[in-house]
Write an enzyme that holds these catalytic residues in place. Structure first.
Site, mmCIF file in Angstrom:
data_model
loop_
_atom_site.group_PDB
_atom_site.id
_atom_site.type_symbol
_atom_site.label_atom_id
_atom_site.label_comp_id
_atom_site.label_asym_id
_atom_site.label_seq_id
_atom_site.Cartn_x
_atom_site.Cartn_y
_atom_site.Cartn_z
ATOM 1 N N ALA A 1 0.850 -1.198 0.000
ATOM 2 C CA ALA A 1 0.000 0.000 0.000
ATOM 3 C C ALA A 1 0.878 1.237 0.000
ATOM 4 C CB ALA A 1 -0.879 0.019 1.256
ATOM 5 N N TYR B 1 -6.108 8.916 2.564
ATOM 6 C CA TYR B 1 -5.562 7.607 2.985
ATOM 7 C C TYR B 1 -6.623 6.773 3.713
ATOM 8 C CZ TYR B 1 -2.680 4.268 5.634
ATOM 9 O OH TYR B 1 -2.156 3.128 6.194
HETATM 10 N N1 LIG Z 1 3.040 1.350 9.709
HETATM 11 C C1 LIG Z 1 1.911 1.577 10.350
HETATM 12 O O1 LIG Z 1 1.890 2.205 11.404
HETATM 13 C C2 LIG Z 1 0.602 1.054 9.812
HETATM 14 C C3 LIG Z 1 -0.558 1.204 10.590
HETATM 15 C C4 LIG Z 1 -1.763 0.723 10.103
HETATM 16 C C5 LIG Z 1 -1.803 0.084 8.880
HETATM 17 N N2 LIG Z 1 -0.670 -0.040 8.137
HETATM 18 C C6 LIG Z 1 -0.764 -0.731 6.853
HETATM 19 O O2 LIG Z 1 0.215 -1.751 6.851
HETATM 20 C C7 LIG Z 1 0.658 -2.003 5.522
HETATM 21 C C8 LIG Z 1 2.163 -2.002 5.448
HETATM 22 O O3 LIG Z 1 2.632 -0.733 5.884
HETATM 23 P P1 LIG Z 1 4.178 -0.478 6.201
HETATM 24 O O4 LIG Z 1 4.225 0.458 7.339
HETATM 25 O O5 LIG Z 1 4.902 -1.754 6.263
HETATM 26 O O6 LIG Z 1 4.596 0.335 4.899
HETATM 27 P P2 LIG Z 1 5.853 0.154 3.942
HETATM 28 O O7 LIG Z 1 5.815 1.344 3.031
HETATM 29 O O8 LIG Z 1 7.087 -0.102 4.712
HETATM 30 O O9 LIG Z 1 5.501 -1.176 3.133
HETATM 31 C C9 LIG Z 1 4.684 -1.201 2.000
HETATM 32 C C10 LIG Z 1 5.307 -2.157 0.992
HETATM 33 O O10 LIG Z 1 4.446 -2.201 -0.152
HETATM 34 C C11 LIG Z 1 5.224 -2.024 -1.319
HETATM 35 N N3 LIG Z 1 4.402 -1.355 -2.330
HETATM 36 C C12 LIG Z 1 3.937 -0.080 -2.311
HETATM 37 N N4 LIG Z 1 3.237 0.177 -3.428
HETATM 38 C C13 LIG Z 1 3.251 -0.972 -4.165
HETATM 39 C C14 LIG Z 1 2.719 -1.322 -5.427
HETATM 40 N N5 LIG Z 1 2.037 -0.424 -6.178
HETATM 41 N N6 LIG Z 1 2.914 -2.577 -5.892
HETATM 42 C C15 LIG Z 1 3.629 -3.477 -5.159
HETATM 43 N N7 LIG Z 1 4.178 -3.193 -3.960
HETATM 44 C C16 LIG Z 1 3.990 -1.951 -3.463
HETATM 45 C C17 LIG Z 1 6.400 -1.159 -0.890
HETATM 46 O O11 LIG Z 1 7.534 -1.278 -1.755
HETATM 47 C C18 LIG Z 1 6.680 -1.697 0.498
HETATM 48 O O12 LIG Z 1 7.590 -2.775 0.454
HETATM 49 C C19 LIG Z 1 -0.037 -0.962 4.650
HETATM 50 O O13 LIG Z 1 -1.154 -1.565 4.067
HETATM 51 C C20 LIG Z 1 -0.466 0.103 5.634
HETATM 52 O O14 LIG Z 1 -1.596 0.805 5.165
HETATM 53 C C21 LIG Z 1 0.529 0.443 8.568
#
Ligand SMILES: NC(=O)c1ccc[n+]([C@@H]2O[C@H](COP(=O)([O-])OP(=O)(O)OC[C@H]3O[C@@H](n4cnc5c(N)ncnc54)[C@H](O)[C@@H]3O)[C@@H](O)[C@H]2O)c1
Length: 327
Positions: free
Chosen positions: A78, A144
């Protein structure tokens, strides 16, 4: 655990949360494929032992190729950055809403047995009750939140109309090793990075009234595995630590674990997210979830991991076009 699945796919498996999840699956001796375009992953982050398929969730053809044969899918890929969703809402929509649709469609086509969607607490927006259970009104205020909720709505509809066995988790802010300082907006690592560089901690909003439930990534992984293994299809679950902490208290924890009082720069003119964001986690506890990492221990471990002069956070907090919080 997860004995019924032989091929497991983790979209976003090279990202912060994805990497920890993939490592846990490999420790369970699972065959794991990562679908990732490496856009926000750290260099060399892909855990050894997993197969990386470089693909973009915005491209249905690429997604269909990689998803083929996946029995269990964790969809974490995402845009995870709220500021970017305000700066470029179309990019956020294409990635989170359309991208999730593409992964769901491919999962249905290949006969995936279980689909775990990583949603976000951002779907709640401004809270009305404390703590918030899963039936709390959804008053999101950023693109978002809208794009993550759109993903949930498609998940529900694919369960209701096509019987895809979907479960959804709403993590509250997640912290731990491996966050990308260029894109992560979660306060624990941002504050630590400023403090460890001898800089004031920039607190957006009212440091006393703004509270959060920060969940350590190891507890989040525990929760995601339980969702895959035990949750009823079609259900949504909050994922948090069960601990509420104000931003002022967080800076005090940082002072105590580093042995040096934190200097706080309170940016009190931007108050959009000055509220208590606290989940009721009793529903996920019924699956056997037990949060294990306290904010004190998790912050201490992260401070050790980051070392003396970690890369500074480069993103700024933006809730409305033209309104920037940090300097
Ligand atoms: N970090 C937080 O606090 C948090 C809280 C709630 C929800 N989330 C959700 O958790 C999930 C992961 O978040 P994160 O913090 O690990 O973020 P992150 O940015 O570290 O990881 C996202 C990964 O998705 C990949 N990605 C992005 N766009 C892409 C695309 N178009 N095609 C293929 N791969 C793609 C990125 O390269 C990355 O490896 C997300 O769905 C986010 O909405 C995160």
């Amino acid at each position: 655990m997860l004995d019924q699945y032989s091929k497991i796919l983790v979209t976003g498996g090279a990202g912060f949360i994805g990497c920890h999840l993939v490592s846990a699956l490999l420790a369970l001796e699972k065959n794991v494929v990562i679908l990732d375009n490496l856009s926000t992953s750290l260099d060399g982050a892909t855990p050894p032992g997993a197969t990386l398929a470089r693909a973009d969730i915005r491209d249905p053809g690429q997604v269909a190729d990689v998803v083929k044969g996946a029995e269990l899918i964790f969809h974490t890929a995402a845009n995870a950055n709220g500021t970017l969703s305000v700066e470029d809402p179309r990019f956020d929509f294409e990635t989170n809403a359309r991208g999730t649709f593409n992964v769901l469609e491919a999962a249905l086509a290949t006969g995936t047995k279980r689909f775990v969607y990583v949603s976000s607490a951002s779907v709640y927006g401004r809270p009305e009750r404390f703590p918030m259970a899963e039936d709390h009104p959804l008053s999101l205020f950023m693109p978002y939140g809208a794009s993550k909720l759109t993903g949930e709505l498609y998940c529900r509809s694919f369960f209701a109309s096509f019987g895809l066995s979907v479960v959804m988790g709403r993590p509250f802010p997640v912290y731990g090793p491996g966050e990308n300082p260029k894109t992560s907006m979660v306060e624990v690592s941002r504050y630590l990075r400023w403090h460890l560089n001898q800089k004031p901690i920039q607190v957006v909003g009212d440091a006393g009234r703004k509270t959060r439930d920060f969940v350590h990534v190891s507890d989040l992984v525990q929760a995601l595995l339980l969702l895959a293994d035990k949750a009823d299809a079609g259900e949504v679950f909050n994922i948090g630590s069960g601990e509420e902490i104000s931003m002022r208290e967080l800076t005090e924890v940082i002072g105590s674990v580093t042995g040096r009082t934190a200097v706080v720069d309170e940016l009190s003119r931007v108050t959009e997210d000055t509220y208590r964001l606290v989940p009721d986690i009793s529903k996920i506890k019924t699956l056997g979830y037990v949060p294990r990492m306290s904010i004190e221990e998790g912050t201490k471990q992260l401070a050790e991991e980051l070392g003396e002069n970690p890369e500074l956070p480069s993103g700024t907090t933006i809730f409305k076009k033209g309104q920037q919080a940090e300097k």
